[in-house]
Motif scaffolding. Structure first.
Motif, PDB file in Angstrom:
ATOM      1  N   ARG A 241       0.877  -1.128   0.136  1.00 41.94           N
ATOM      2  CA  ARG A 241      -0.078  -0.162   0.115  1.00 41.94           C
ATOM      3  C   ARG A 241       0.888   1.288   0.135  1.00 41.94           C
ATOM      4  N   ILE A 242       1.926   1.288   0.909  1.00 43.76           N
ATOM      5  CA  ILE A 242       2.729   2.539   0.721  1.00 43.76           C
ATOM      6  C   ILE A 242       3.474   2.603  -0.509  1.00 43.76           C
ATOM      7  N   ALA A 243       3.720   1.432  -1.273  1.00 45.37           N
ATOM      8  CA  ALA A 243       4.657   1.499  -2.591  1.00 45.37           C
ATOM      9  C   ALA A 243       3.678   2.327  -3.537  1.00 45.37           C
ATOM     10  N   ALA A 244       2.160   1.834  -3.507  1.00 48.42           N
ATOM     11  CA  ALA A 244       1.379   2.274  -4.445  1.00 48.42           C
ATOM     12  C   ALA A 244       1.225   3.860  -4.252  1.00 48.42           C
ATOM     13  N   ALA A 245       1.361   4.367  -2.910  1.00 47.73           N
ATOM     14  CA  ALA A 245       1.024   5.774  -2.677  1.00 47.73           C
ATOM     15  C   ALA A 245       2.323   6.603  -2.965  1.00 47.73           C
TER      16      ALA A 245
END
Length: 487
Positions: A241-245
């Motif tokens: 999720r962090i990588a997507a953000a």
């Protein structure tokens, strides 16, 4: 005593955020509980979008001045923070033990001294950071490390202050400003660190601390367009999720995501040493990302290894982590205990056998557990439990040992016990892991790269690798001629 202050073992801790050099309250709070006895320690400020925006704005405002601060002065201030940690080592140790349940003796003797060392090491490295100039057809190449900007650091609950400062120290040394989001299950020593940083003279906005939940404060921070680096230690789903953000803003990330590390015990190993290494995997109630939770033992010595292991593990004392004689404390939270117990129950239902343990103790304590008769493709072998649960499998050949060791989606660490140097070299060369220990465990040097392969993470930190991540590297190429003298 302020309504925003709680007392832990006689130590006052502010429950508010630290933003722009000041304490900031929130409309909402969350309850922090001690895993030792389940007692509520206090209500902690619960940040969200507003606090994330304020902290990043403070970090952005402070960045130009901090980036322009001479390296020697940045290093001096980092050493001043280390001095403060050493002066309050006992306070930090007892607060963190109360907050996350890890052994007080470990905090006193190893963890908190390492916190101070993190600051000193990266201060020293900063002052020696450099690359020799090199020539290209008479032109001079000069490599420099430029501060990147505000960094968001999101840290776990199992070694809160040590792992936070492992990120904070190089980020600050590099000339960046920082917003730290500590884990909501163990936020207290991050608040104390903010006090120590201010007392050391760190300028306002250089270090900010925003408390709260990952889905609220954390999500707002990693999606912020003014953030230039994100470093996270935690779970694979959260990292995705962090990588997507981060991708939306093209922000570089560094992820350390845990593992399912093997301990390979060959028949030629010192068996007592191998047993000691295996029992050491119960450290911090098994809540260690590097733990070698899969014991792979060569068949001819498996029975004797197991006998000695059971004798050693059964002698471990489980209890109050504040007691100097305790070897294993509680797990961090009821949800974590339920997760551990669920893994074990499903494994037993699938045919695994508990040689020792396999059940809960009182409160948040889980019995040190060793499971055998487990299939390589089973959940208990393939997934990270993050509790005091080990599995034991046997192998017949070196090739089989390596195949079993590499047969998970993780690749953080591995440990090898053997009396044959040539075998050690062959096996370690074939293991998929960021760190391999041979006849030892958990020997860490900040000069070495640290990180994982596969689902265990992205990137490496430590020494130059930390500065490579927290900086924008620049190469300046200068021609040998063409200078005009206007003097």
């Amino acid at each position: 005593m302020s309504s925003h202050t709680l007392t832990v073992a006689g130590v006052a801790v502010d429950t508010r955020h630290w933003i722009g050099g000041a304490r900031v309250a929130s409309a909402g709070t969350f309850t922090d509980e001690s895993p030792i006895d389940g007692r509520p320690l206090g209500e902690i400020a619960r940040g969200g979008q507003a606090e994330a925006d304020a902290a990043v704005a403070a970090a952005r405002q402070a960045f130009p001045g901090w980036a322009a601060t001479p390296p020697a002065e940045r290093a001096r201030l980092l050493r001043a923070v280390a001095d403060g940690v050493e002066k309050r080592l006992e306070d930090l140790a007892i607060v963190e033990t109360t907050d996350n349940g890890a052994l007080l003796r470990s905090h006193r003797r190893g963890v908190m001294p390492r916190v101070a060392h993190n600051f000193r090491f990266f201060a020293d490295w900063l002052e020696n950071l450099g690359h020799e100039d090199f020539d290209t057809r008479g032109h001079t190449n000069h490599v420099s490390w430029d501060p990147a900007g505000p960094c968001v650091l999101i840290t776990p609950w199992n070694a809160p202050l040590m792992l936070a400062t492992w990120k904070i120290a190089p980020a600050l040394a590099a000339g960046n400003t920082v917003v730290l989001k500590p884990a909501e299950w163990s936020p207290l020593t991050a608040s104390l660190l903010a006090d120590l940083a201010a007392e050391a003279g760190l300028p306002a906005g250089v270090l900010n601390v925003v408390q709260g939940y990952g889905a609220e404060a954390g999500a707002a921070l990693v999606a912020h367009p003014d953030v230039r680096r994100i470093s996270f230690t935690g779970s694979v789903p959260t990292a995705r999720r962090i990588a997507a953000a981060a991708a939306a803003n093209l922000v570089p990330t560094s992820f350390e995501l845990g593992g399912k590390s093997p301990l390979l015990v060959f028949a030629d190993a010192d068996l007592d040493l191998a047993v000691n290494l295996a029992v050491e995997q119960y450290d911090n109630a098994g809540q260690v990302c590097l733990a070698a939770t899969r014991l792979l033992v060569e068949a001819p010595v498996a029975e004797e290894f197991t006998r000695r292991f059971v004798a050693r593990a059964s002698a471990l004392k489980q209890g109050d982590p504040r007691d100097e004689s305790t070897d294993i404390g509680p797990n961090i939270h009821p949800r974590q205990l339920d997760k551990i117990d669920g893994f074990v129950r499903r494994a037993l239902a699938a045919g695994a056998r508990a040689v020792i343990g396999g059940e809960r103790g009182e409160g948040l304590y889980y019995r040190p557990t060793l499971l055998t008769d487990v299939a390589q493709d089973s959940e208990i072998v393939q997934e990270e439990v993050f509790g005091p649960v080990l599995t034991l499998q046997t192998f017949d050949t070196e090739d089989e040992a390596v195949t079993l060791a590499n047969d998970t989606r993780f690749g953080l660490a591995a440990t090898v016990a053997t009396g044959d140097r040539a075998r050690a070299e062959r096996v370690t060369a074939r293991l998929v892991a960021g760190t391999v220990w041979v006849n030892c465990f958990f020997v860490r040097d900040l000069r070495a790269p640290f990180g994982g392969s596969r689902d265990s993470g992205v990137g490496r930190e430590g020494g130059d690798w930390s500065f490579d991540f927290y900086c924008d590297l620049k190469n300046t190429v200068t021609a040998p001629e063409g200078w005009q003298n206007h003097g």
